[in-house]
Design a protein around this motif. Structure first.
Motif, mmCIF file in Angstrom:
data_model
loop_
_atom_site.group_PDB
_atom_site.id
_atom_site.type_symbol
_atom_site.label_atom_id
_atom_site.label_comp_id
_atom_site.label_asym_id
_atom_site.label_seq_id
_atom_site.Cartn_x
_atom_site.Cartn_y
_atom_site.Cartn_z
ATOM 1 N N ASN A 1 5.787 17.530 4.812
ATOM 2 C CA ASN A 1 6.180 16.518 3.838
ATOM 3 C C ASN A 1 5.724 15.117 4.254
ATOM 4 N N ALA A 2 4.522 15.039 4.805
ATOM 5 C CA ALA A 2 3.981 13.739 5.229
ATOM 6 C C ALA A 2 3.917 12.800 4.037
ATOM 7 N N ASN A 3 4.260 11.541 4.281
ATOM 8 C CA ASN A 3 4.208 10.548 3.212
ATOM 9 C C ASN A 3 3.183 9.453 3.487
ATOM 10 N N VAL A 4 2.536 9.492 4.647
ATOM 11 C CA VAL A 4 1.479 8.540 4.987
ATOM 12 C C VAL A 4 0.396 9.294 5.742
ATOM 13 N N ILE A 5 -0.863 8.952 5.449
ATOM 14 C CA ILE A 5 -1.977 9.473 6.241
ATOM 15 C C ILE A 5 -2.854 8.313 6.693
ATOM 16 N N THR A 6 -3.567 8.550 7.777
ATOM 17 C CA THR A 6 -4.545 7.578 8.260
ATOM 18 C C THR A 6 -5.887 8.273 8.420
ATOM 19 N N MET A 7 -6.942 7.496 8.252
ATOM 20 C CA MET A 7 -8.301 8.003 8.443
ATOM 21 C C MET A 7 -9.136 6.913 9.102
ATOM 22 N N GLY A 8 -10.188 7.339 9.784
ATOM 23 C CA GLY A 8 -11.078 6.406 10.455
ATOM 24 C C GLY A 8 -12.442 6.338 9.805
ATOM 25 N N SER A 9 -12.852 5.134 9.430
ATOM 26 C CA SER A 9 -14.155 4.952 8.792
ATOM 27 C C SER A 9 -15.304 5.259 9.747
ATOM 28 N N GLY A 10 -15.059 5.169 11.043
ATOM 29 C CA GLY A 10 -16.077 5.487 12.028
ATOM 30 C C GLY A 10 -16.099 6.959 12.405
ATOM 31 N N VAL A 11 -15.202 7.732 11.803
ATOM 32 C CA VAL A 11 -15.068 9.142 12.148
ATOM 33 C C VAL A 11 -15.537 10.049 11.019
ATOM 34 N N ILE A 12 -15.205 9.695 9.782
ATOM 35 C CA ILE A 12 -15.547 10.539 8.633
ATOM 36 C C ILE A 12 -16.300 9.740 7.587
ATOM 37 N N GLY A 13 -17.073 10.435 6.802
ATOM 38 C CA GLY A 13 -17.843 9.803 5.742
ATOM 39 C C GLY A 13 -17.041 9.658 4.460
ATOM 40 N N GLU A 14 -17.639 8.984 3.489
ATOM 41 C CA GLU A 14 -16.964 8.697 2.218
ATOM 42 C C GLU A 14 -16.571 9.944 1.452
ATOM 43 N N ASP A 15 -17.472 10.913 1.343
ATOM 44 C CA ASP A 15 -17.165 12.120 0.567
ATOM 45 C C ASP A 15 -15.991 12.879 1.150
ATOM 46 N N VAL A 16 -16.001 13.070 2.452
ATOM 47 C CA VAL A 16 -14.898 13.781 3.104
ATOM 48 C C VAL A 16 -13.606 12.983 2.960
ATOM 49 N N ALA A 17 -13.669 11.672 3.143
ATOM 50 C CA ALA A 17 -12.471 10.825 3.030
ATOM 51 C C ALA A 17 -11.878 10.904 1.627
ATOM 52 N N CYS A 18 -12.710 10.900 0.617
ATOM 53 C CA CYS A 18 -12.214 11.002 -0.761
ATOM 54 C C CYS A 18 -11.575 12.361 -1.016
ATOM 55 N N ARG A 19 -12.173 13.410 -0.480
ATOM 56 C CA ARG A 19 -11.587 14.743 -0.654
ATOM 57 C C ARG A 19 -10.264 14.870 0.097
ATOM 58 N N ILE A 20 -10.182 14.264 1.286
ATOM 59 C CA ILE A 20 -8.922 14.254 2.041
ATOM 60 C C ILE A 20 -7.850 13.529 1.243
ATOM 61 N N ALA A 21 -8.180 12.348 0.743
ATOM 62 C CA ALA A 21 -7.215 11.563 -0.036
ATOM 63 C C ALA A 21 -6.747 12.343 -1.259
ATOM 64 N N ASN A 22 -7.666 12.971 -1.956
ATOM 65 C CA ASN A 22 -7.307 13.751 -3.136
ATOM 66 C C ASN A 22 -6.386 14.920 -2.761
ATOM 67 N N ARG A 23 -6.738 15.635 -1.728
ATOM 68 C CA ARG A 23 -5.939 16.796 -1.295
ATOM 69 C C ARG A 23 -4.535 16.354 -0.918
ATOM 70 N N PHE A 24 -4.428 15.242 -0.208
ATOM 71 C CA PHE A 24 -3.120 14.693 0.176
ATOM 72 C C PHE A 24 -2.304 14.341 -1.069
ATOM 73 N N CYS A 25 -2.956 13.751 -2.043
ATOM 74 C CA CYS A 25 -2.256 13.292 -3.249
ATOM 75 C C CYS A 25 -1.817 14.432 -4.164
ATOM 76 N N VAL A 26 -2.561 15.510 -4.212
ATOM 77 C CA VAL A 26 -2.196 16.605 -5.115
ATOM 78 C C VAL A 26 -1.312 17.658 -4.458
ATOM 79 N N ALA A 27 -1.312 17.719 -3.136
ATOM 80 C CA ALA A 27 -0.522 18.732 -2.432
ATOM 81 C C ALA A 27 0.965 18.456 -2.609
ATOM 82 N N GLN A 28 1.722 19.527 -2.632
ATOM 83 C CA GLN A 28 3.176 19.446 -2.793
ATOM 84 C C GLN A 28 3.864 19.970 -1.531
ATOM 85 N N TYR A 29 5.021 19.438 -1.263
ATOM 86 C CA TYR A 29 5.846 19.917 -0.156
ATOM 87 C C TYR A 29 6.507 21.219 -0.577
#
Length: 143
Positions: free
Chosen positions: A99-127
């Protein structure tokens, strides 16, 4: 669900791309990035304080160069369950099981496409609750 997002200077470009992507996916996104040369600490505090106003309705995303600094800041707050993410599967599972309510990502670690997919997955996933609630209750008792 309302998504609040912020970044430091090194995460600014990636944060802007994620904001654009999430808005294109019809998410309500509020960019809290302070003006000027801000560090990850200030960006993290802004997101955490907004999420804490309604932990059930608000979710947060914080971007800096590596993701570790904002993760450490956010996890200091009671009722914040934060995950530092680099992949889509973890984005889903941290919501589903923790039930995480905050995520962090590193711009020096992942690219834009992966970051957008991570953000989307976090936003649509349910606890999923159930057996996981014991762990979430333990996490929320900390701090």
């Amino acid at each position: 669900m309302r998504i609040v997002i912020s970044s430091d200077k090194k995460g600014l470009e990636l944060k802007n791309r994620i904001v654009e992507y999430l808005r294109d996916q019809s998410f309500e996104v509020e960019d809290l990035t302070p003006q000027g040369d801000v560090d990850f600490y200030e960006a993290s505090i802004k997101v955490v304080n907004e999420v804490l106003k309604d932990v059930k309705a608000n979710k947060g995303i914080i971007i800096d160069e590596f993701g570790a600094g904002p993760f450490m800041v956010a996890d200091k707050f009671k009722y914040i369950i934060c995950a530092e993410l680099n992949d889509e599967h973890s984005a889903k599972m941290t919501r589903d099981h923790n039930n995480a309510n905050v995520i962090t990502m590193g711009s020096g670690v992942i690219g834009e496409d992966v970051a957008c997919r991570i953000a989307n997955r976090f936003c649509v996933a349910q606890y999923s609750g159930g057996r996981h609630q014991i762990r979430v209750d333990m996490l929320n008792k900390m701090c």
